[in-house]
Design a protein around this motif. Structure first.
Motif, PDB file in Angstrom:
ATOM      1  N   TRP A   1      13.761 -40.050 -49.254  1.00  0.00           N
ATOM      2  CA  TRP A   1      13.152 -41.065 -48.729  1.00  0.00           C
ATOM      3  C   TRP A   1      12.266 -41.272 -49.163  1.00  0.00           C
ATOM      4  O   TRP A   1      11.577 -39.385 -49.402  1.00  0.00           O
ATOM      5  N   GLU A   2      10.806 -42.080 -49.967  1.00  0.00           N
ATOM      6  CA  GLU A   2      10.037 -42.211 -50.827  1.00  0.00           C
ATOM      7  C   GLU A   2       9.749 -41.399 -52.087  1.00  0.00           C
ATOM      8  O   GLU A   2       9.047 -40.809 -52.391  1.00  0.00           O
ATOM      9  N   HIS A   3      10.952 -40.808 -52.492  1.00  0.00           N
ATOM     10  CA  HIS A   3      10.939 -40.159 -53.740  1.00  0.00           C
ATOM     11  C   HIS A   3      11.732 -41.907 -55.119  1.00  0.00           C
ATOM     12  O   HIS A   3      12.410 -42.387 -55.103  1.00  0.00           O
ATOM     13  N   GLU A   4      11.324 -41.793 -56.499  1.00  0.00           N
ATOM     14  CA  GLU A   4      12.258 -41.650 -57.366  1.00  0.00           C
ATOM     15  C   GLU A   4      13.222 -40.647 -57.906  1.00  0.00           C
ATOM     16  O   GLU A   4      12.567 -39.810 -58.267  1.00  0.00           O
TER      17      GLU A   4
ATOM     18  N   ARG B   1       7.912 -37.808 -56.290  1.00  0.00           N
ATOM     19  CA  ARG B   1       7.321 -38.457 -54.316  1.00  0.00           C
ATOM     20  C   ARG B   1       6.917 -40.141 -55.452  1.00  0.00           C
ATOM     21  O   ARG B   1       5.776 -40.232 -56.513  1.00  0.00           O
ATOM     22  N   LEU B   2       7.118 -40.724 -54.580  1.00  0.00           N
ATOM     23  CA  LEU B   2       6.020 -43.225 -54.749  1.00  0.00           C
ATOM     24  C   LEU B   2       4.544 -42.183 -54.135  1.00  0.00           C
ATOM     25  O   LEU B   2       5.035 -41.795 -52.960  1.00  0.00           O
TER      26      LEU B   2
END
Length: 105
Positions: free
Chosen positions: A85-88, A103-104
């Motif tokens: 989660w919260e990563h591309e 990481r976004l």
């Protein structure tokens, strides 16, 4: 990945986008790391069956950050959506293809 006592291992994990949890680990690895058990949880599996799984506390180093995570006892190492989660995530879908996680902001 490591335990609170500092026992550390590099672990290759299967990316499981159908797993809502953070991390799945086999019993052997949980024992090697000496992870602390924090409970048990009822889980719904992909085949529609319910299963009770033991839950452990682990520390995952990802992108120069340490995360305290809940690890579920599983048959093989799994990286779930809770970890991603919260990563591309970029995957080259070929044998030996590269997998990048960023990481976004």
């Amino acid at each position: 990945m490591r335990s609170g006592e500092g026992t550390e291992r590099d672990v290759d994990a299967v990316i499981d986008t159908g797993f809502n949890g953070v991390l799945g680990l086999p019993t052997r690895l949980i024992e090697e790391l000496g992870l602390a058990r924090v409970g048990r949880e009822r889980m719904l599996l992909a085949n529609g069956e319910f299963h009770f799984a033991r839950i452990y506390r682990a520390i995952v180093d990802l992108e120069d950050r340490a995360y305290s995570v809940r690890a579920v006892e599983a048959g093989e190492p799994l990286a779930g959506m809770g970890l991603l989660w919260e990563h591309e995530l970029c995957i080259q879908c070929i044998d030996g293809g590269q997998v990048d996680l960023e990481r976004l902001s």
